[in-house]
Write a protein that holds these residues in place. Sequence first.
Motif, PDB file in Angstrom:
ATOM      1  N   GLN A   1       6.677  30.804  -8.458  1.00  0.00           N
ATOM      2  CA  GLN A   1       7.747  31.307  -9.317  1.00  0.00           C
ATOM      3  C   GLN A   1       7.153  31.762 -10.652  1.00  0.00           C
ATOM      4  O   GLN A   1       5.984  31.508 -10.947  1.00  0.00           O
ATOM      5  CB  GLN A   1       8.791  30.221  -9.559  1.00  0.00           C
ATOM      6  CG  GLN A   1       8.220  28.973 -10.185  1.00  0.00           C
ATOM      7  CD  GLN A   1       9.234  27.835 -10.246  1.00  0.00           C
ATOM      8  OE1 GLN A   1      10.259  27.861  -9.574  1.00  0.00           O
ATOM      9  NE2 GLN A   1       8.966  26.862 -11.082  1.00  0.00           N
TER      10      GLN A   1
ATOM     11  N   ASN B   1       8.207  32.765 -15.047  1.00  0.00           N
ATOM     12  CA  ASN B   1       9.134  32.553 -16.158  1.00  0.00           C
ATOM     13  C   ASN B   1       9.017  33.725 -17.136  1.00  0.00           C
ATOM     14  O   ASN B   1       7.924  34.257 -17.377  1.00  0.00           O
ATOM     15  CB  ASN B   1       8.798  31.261 -16.904  1.00  0.00           C
ATOM     16  CG  ASN B   1       8.666  30.077 -15.979  1.00  0.00           C
ATOM     17  OD1 ASN B   1       9.547  29.805 -15.160  1.00  0.00           O
ATOM     18  ND2 ASN B   1       7.534  29.380 -16.075  1.00  0.00           N
TER      19      ASN B   1
ATOM     20  N   ASN C   1      13.726  30.814 -16.654  1.00  0.00           N
ATOM     21  CA  ASN C   1      12.719  30.030 -15.951  1.00  0.00           C
ATOM     22  C   ASN C   1      12.979  30.025 -14.443  1.00  0.00           C
ATOM     23  O   ASN C   1      14.089  30.303 -13.977  1.00  0.00           O
ATOM     24  CB  ASN C   1      12.715  28.590 -16.468  1.00  0.00           C
ATOM     25  CG  ASN C   1      12.331  28.517 -17.934  1.00  0.00           C
ATOM     26  OD1 ASN C   1      11.435  29.231 -18.387  1.00  0.00           O
ATOM     27  ND2 ASN C   1      13.008  27.660 -18.692  1.00  0.00           N
ATOM     28  N   SER C   2      11.950  29.670 -13.715  1.00  0.00           N
ATOM     29  CA  SER C   2      12.033  29.472 -12.257  1.00  0.00           C
ATOM     30  C   SER C   2      12.589  30.694 -11.548  1.00  0.00           C
ATOM     31  O   SER C   2      13.489  30.595 -10.707  1.00  0.00           O
ATOM     32  CB  SER C   2      12.906  28.243 -11.957  1.00  0.00           C
ATOM     33  OG  SER C   2      12.421  27.099 -12.621  1.00  0.00           O
TER      34      SER C   2
ATOM     35  N   ARG D   1      18.073  36.376 -10.583  1.00  0.00           N
ATOM     36  CA  ARG D   1      17.314  35.957  -9.393  1.00  0.00           C
ATOM     37  C   ARG D   1      17.705  36.783  -8.170  1.00  0.00           C
ATOM     38  O   ARG D   1      16.854  37.279  -7.429  1.00  0.00           O
ATOM     39  CB  ARG D   1      17.548  34.468  -9.129  1.00  0.00           C
ATOM     40  CG  ARG D   1      16.965  33.548 -10.163  1.00  0.00           C
ATOM     41  CD  ARG D   1      17.038  32.085  -9.721  1.00  0.00           C
ATOM     42  NE  ARG D   1      16.508  31.192 -10.731  1.00  0.00           N
ATOM     43  CZ  ARG D   1      17.264  30.571 -11.648  1.00  0.00           C
ATOM     44  NH1 ARG D   1      18.584  30.733 -11.634  1.00  0.00           N
ATOM     45  NH2 ARG D   1      16.721  29.778 -12.544  1.00  0.00           N
TER      46      ARG D   1
END
Length: 434
Positions: free
Chosen positions: A229, A231, A240-241, A278
Amino acid sequence: MQSHPTTLSGWLSLLETMHPKAIDMGLERVAQVKDRLGIHFDCPVIIVGGTNGKGSTCAMLEAILMQAGYRVGVYTSPHLIDFNERARVHGEPATDDALVNQFAAVEEKRGDVSLTYFEFTTLAIMRLFAQSGLDAVILEVGLGGRLDAVNVIDADVAIVTSVDIDHTEYLGDTREKIGFEKAGIFRPGRTAICGDPVPPQSLIDHAKAIGADLWLFGHDFNYSGDKQQWNYGGRAQRRNSLGYPALRGANQLLNASAVLAALEALRDRLPVGAQEVRTGLALVDLPGRFQVLPGRPAIVLDVAHNPHAAATLAQNLDNMGFHPYTYAVFGAMQDKDIDGIIAHLKDRVDHWCLTDLPLPRAASADYIRKKLADAGIVPCTEAGKECTVETFDTPATAFENARSRAGENDRIAVFGSFLTVAGVMEARRAEGQR
């Protein structure tokens, strides 16, 4: 009264001959017709320039904003197969009827102002977007920035993805000269983002001179990550992630970081949640950008057409793992730095299938063969050093030859021009393959 075409193909054929020059840099004529058409956007406008990475950046912006529920218009160029690809309204290519209506409107208002194919179609698509009730508009620069037709619009956020040597006859022969041209899309008091890790000083100086709010990669925004992943860190926002973008390639995190910087700058007008980022990155799709097709042998489609993009393609090919032989289907424009492209890829390719392209300014396959010879690439049958160099009339026949010789563990890389990739895509589509 003069009659006008009633079909998209008829209009496009007419526009190809309407102006004496294919490229005629300058904004005065375009701005004049834009004012006559009353083109105006009430929603945020993002303009994306840069030597490479523009299409990927536009696609990621579109995917994320659509996941957030916004109606988005995206203008990109050139197209691969159908002209309609250039104008997407909420994820769908514009219809023939919609484009024909806009072409007629531009023709009615332009009067005696002569426009190139690119200028005319750019104005038509801008007018289409202005009438489509959009929440956000994304415009990709065609060539350079300062004198490109899209620059008649004052962008709320302007992104320069990368700066390298290309189109030297129009932009200059150094990164500094080219950087100044690309910085021409910046506006006083508005956000100006540069995703190039080593921005030309000319770009920085111009942004400061006009009072743009310059965001630089490595200073105002950045990324970090591992194999799982990554950031994003901006001036006042962290994400993040994040999963890696669905677009493959070594430079895509740079492009994604610039995208998130633009969304951070617009967060008061276009708020976007973490899950929408995402999902947007996971679903983004853009044909012809290090696109690895399913099946064996592996087939890579990449519109890399300058040394900077060729270097990225070489890096991406290195990251693919071992393949016994690599076949190249390669066609390019005469005015491109063909030597520079070959220099980055010659050690990755064993068999060259060179192709003519259907444009007068294209380099012939035989011309490219001579360039390969100048670089020391000649046919060889010595065990372990096998190399072939063959020429073909079309990308389709070059691709068919590569496919007939490649083993299932080999790979075929198609690159050098949008037309090279488009020719192969059309051949596959005729076979019922994507």
